[in-house]
Design a protein around this motif. Structure first.
Motif, short mmCIF file in Angstrom:
data_model
loop_
_atom_site.label_atom_id
_atom_site.label_comp_id
_atom_site.label_asym_id
_atom_site.label_seq_id
_atom_site.Cartn_x
_atom_site.Cartn_y
_atom_site.Cartn_z
N ALA A 170 0.81 -1.22 0.00
CA ALA A 170 0.00 0.00 0.00
C ALA A 170 0.84 1.27 0.00
O ALA A 170 0.34 2.35 -0.25
CB ALA A 170 -0.93 0.01 1.22
N LEU A 171 2.15 1.14 0.30
CA LEU A 171 3.02 2.31 0.41
C LEU A 171 4.09 2.29 -0.67
O LEU A 171 4.63 1.25 -1.01
CB LEU A 171 3.70 2.33 1.79
N GLN A 172 4.39 3.47 -1.19
CA GLN A 172 5.50 3.66 -2.12
C GLN A 172 6.12 5.02 -1.84
O GLN A 172 5.44 5.93 -1.35
CB GLN A 172 5.03 3.60 -3.57
N VAL A 173 7.41 5.16 -2.13
CA VAL A 173 8.04 6.47 -2.06
C VAL A 173 7.95 7.10 -3.45
O VAL A 173 8.50 6.58 -4.42
CB VAL A 173 9.52 6.37 -1.62
N ILE A 174 7.23 8.20 -3.53
CA ILE A 174 7.00 8.89 -4.80
C ILE A 174 7.35 10.36 -4.61
O ILE A 174 6.87 11.00 -3.66
CB ILE A 174 5.54 8.75 -5.25
N ASP A 175 8.19 10.90 -5.48
CA ASP A 175 8.62 12.30 -5.40
C ASP A 175 9.18 12.63 -4.02
O ASP A 175 8.91 13.71 -3.46
CB ASP A 175 7.45 13.25 -5.73
N GLY A 176 9.94 11.69 -3.47
CA GLY A 176 10.63 11.96 -2.21
C GLY A 176 9.78 11.86 -0.96
O GLY A 176 10.23 12.23 0.13
N LYS A 177 8.56 11.33 -1.07
CA LYS A 177 7.68 11.19 0.09
C LYS A 177 7.02 9.82 0.06
O LYS A 177 6.72 9.28 -1.01
CB LYS A 177 6.58 12.26 0.08
N ALA A 178 6.78 9.26 1.25
CA ALA A 178 6.01 8.02 1.33
C ALA A 178 4.56 8.35 1.02
O ALA A 178 4.00 9.32 1.54
CB ALA A 178 6.14 7.40 2.71
N ARG A 179 3.94 7.53 0.18
CA ARG A 179 2.56 7.77 -0.22
C ARG A 179 1.73 6.50 -0.01
O ARG A 179 2.21 5.39 -0.25
CB ARG A 179 2.46 8.15 -1.70
N LEU A 180 0.49 6.69 0.39
CA LEU A 180 -0.47 5.59 0.40
C LEU A 180 -1.04 5.51 -1.01
O LEU A 180 -1.82 6.37 -1.42
CB LEU A 180 -1.58 5.85 1.42
N VAL A 181 -0.64 4.49 -1.75
CA VAL A 181 -0.99 4.46 -3.18
C VAL A 181 -2.41 3.97 -3.42
O VAL A 181 -2.97 4.21 -4.48
CB VAL A 181 0.00 3.59 -3.98
N SER A 182 -2.99 3.27 -2.44
CA SER A 182 -4.36 2.80 -2.63
C SER A 182 -5.01 2.47 -1.30
O SER A 182 -4.46 1.70 -0.51
CB SER A 182 -4.39 1.56 -3.53
N ASP A 183 -6.18 3.05 -1.05
CA ASP A 183 -6.96 2.69 0.14
C ASP A 183 -7.28 1.20 0.13
O ASP A 183 -7.38 0.56 1.18
CB ASP A 183 -8.27 3.48 0.19
N LEU A 184 -7.47 0.66 -1.07
CA LEU A 184 -7.86 -0.75 -1.20
C LEU A 184 -6.81 -1.68 -0.60
O LEU A 184 -7.12 -2.77 -0.14
CB LEU A 184 -8.05 -1.11 -2.67
N PHE A 185 -5.54 -1.25 -0.63
CA PHE A 185 -4.45 -2.10 -0.19
C PHE A 185 -4.14 -1.95 1.30
O PHE A 185 -3.41 -2.77 1.86
CB PHE A 185 -3.18 -1.80 -0.99
N CYS A 186 -4.60 -0.90 1.94
CA CYS A 186 -4.25 -0.64 3.34
C CYS A 186 -5.23 -1.35 4.27
O CYS A 186 -6.43 -1.09 4.23
CB CYS A 186 -4.28 0.86 3.63
N ASP A 187 -4.69 -2.25 5.11
CA ASP A 187 -5.57 -2.99 6.02
C ASP A 187 -5.81 -2.26 7.34
O ASP A 187 -6.57 -2.72 8.19
CB ASP A 187 -5.04 -4.40 6.27
N GLY A 188 -5.11 -1.15 7.56
CA GLY A 188 -5.34 -0.34 8.75
C GLY A 188 -4.78 -0.89 10.04
O GLY A 188 -5.05 -0.36 11.11
N LEU A 189 -3.94 -1.95 9.96
CA LEU A 189 -3.39 -2.55 11.18
C LEU A 189 -2.15 -1.82 11.68
O LEU A 189 -1.72 -2.04 12.81
CB LEU A 189 -3.08 -4.03 10.94
N GLY A 190 -1.57 -0.97 10.88
CA GLY A 190 -0.50 -0.10 11.35
C GLY A 190 0.86 -0.74 11.54
O GLY A 190 1.66 -0.24 12.33
N ALA A 191 1.15 -1.82 10.82
CA ALA A 191 2.45 -2.47 10.98
C ALA A 191 3.60 -1.56 10.57
O ALA A 191 4.74 -1.75 10.98
CB ALA A 191 2.49 -3.76 10.16
N CYS A 192 3.32 -0.54 9.76
CA CYS A 192 4.36 0.35 9.24
C CYS A 192 4.71 1.48 10.20
O CYS A 192 5.77 2.10 10.07
CB CYS A 192 3.90 0.95 7.92
N ILE A 193 3.84 1.77 11.17
CA ILE A 193 3.98 3.00 11.96
C ILE A 193 5.28 3.06 12.74
O ILE A 193 6.00 4.06 12.72
CB ILE A 193 2.77 3.16 12.91
#
Length: 285
Positions: free
Chosen positions: A27-50
């Motif tokens: 669900a995350l990619q670095v685009i233009d020098g910033k981390a971006r959520l590329v799709s709500d569909l892919f984010c499960d909301g469990l926060g493993a990345c935080i």
């Protein structure tokens, strides 16, 4: 529909990409020098990345978002990543109790003729060969020697340093007398279970509140309560005791956000405790 989903503060994000490995769903990619959520569909909301974000740029918030789509995640992201990514994703779902998503993921693998890398027999064989856990580091199953009888007896007779109740951050009142002018200990839920001498080492003389930045909801209320403790209860210091697992670092993010909102400045100490109970780091920040 409303659901929990990752939110990224672009002002804080420095584009380091440390959050990317923590999101096997892609669900995350670095685009233009910033981390971006590329799709709500892919984010499960469990926060493993935080907890992997060193800048405290990531939070989980409840908002309107497209429903998480496990089948699409599997077909467009997970399977393309290969065996290791598939295994990490399946462990991720298993360890967070997402049985519905897990069944759907396994069904996709079966439809496409892809072997389940967590097949019980093969998983046991890999464990014998010393294969390390590839899912959420904080949920990795580990087993290590317990205390001997003498140490256990000493621990059982140790004095409790708890001076007030309740202690769960959702339940405490920021202006309760126990917090006025106190040295506050904000501890991750697991800390006292991991460290045998936690009471005497860190709780003595302090007022405590506990929280889990990964599993608790209402993180905004946590920030508001800590802000009130700083500005209105005028706590003297804050000691943040967290575990070494990545997701636990979210507790420091909550404290930083409260510091930014508060008009007072208070000293903050970070204590990092290992899963075996050893103190890995202790510093004023």
């Amino acid at each position: 529909m409303k659901r929990r989903i990752v939110e990224i503060d672009e002002g804080r994000c420095n584009g380091c990409g440390d959050c990317i490995p923590g999101c096997p769903e892609g669900a995350l990619q670095v685009i233009d020098g910033k981390a971006r959520l590329v799709s709500d569909l892919f984010c499960d909301g469990l926060g493993a990345c935080i907890g992997a974000c060193p800048q405290g740029a990531m939070t989980v918030r409840e908002r309107e978002a497209e429903p998480y789509d496990e089948r699409r995640v599997m077909e467009e992201s997970i399977i393309r990543g290969g065996r290791s990514v598939i295994a990490a994703h399946l462990r991720h779902l298993t360890e967070h109790g997402e049985q519905g998503y897990l069944r759907e993921a396994l069904a996709v693998l079966e439809e496409k003729g892809i072997e389940n890398p967590l097949d019980e027999t093969k998983r046991k064989n890999r464990a014998k060969q010393g294969e390390t856990h590839g899912g959420c580091p904080g949920s990795a199953a580990m087993r290590f020697g317990g205390q001997n009888d003498a140490i256990r007896q000493e621990a059982a007779s140790a004095k409790s340093e708890l001076t007030h109740w309740p202690v769960q951050l959702h339940l405490v009142t920021p202006l309760a007398p126990c917090y006025h002018g106190a040295d506050l200990l904000l501890a991750a839920d697991c800390a006292a279970f991991a460290m045998g001498g936690f009471h005497s080492a860190y709780m003595k003389g302090k007022s405590i509140a506990i929280a889990c930045p990964k599993l608790d909801s209402g993180i905004d209320r946590y920030v508001a309560k800590l802000t009130a403790m700083i500005d209105m209860a005028k706590v003297n210091t804050i000691t943040v005791a967290i575990m070494e697992v990545p997701c636990c670092g979210g507790l420091m993010t909550i404290v930083r956000q409260a510091q930014e909102k508060a008009s007072r400045k208070v000293p903050v100490k970070k204590v990092v405790i290992g899963v075996r109970g050893e103190v890995l780091d202790e510093e004023w920040i």
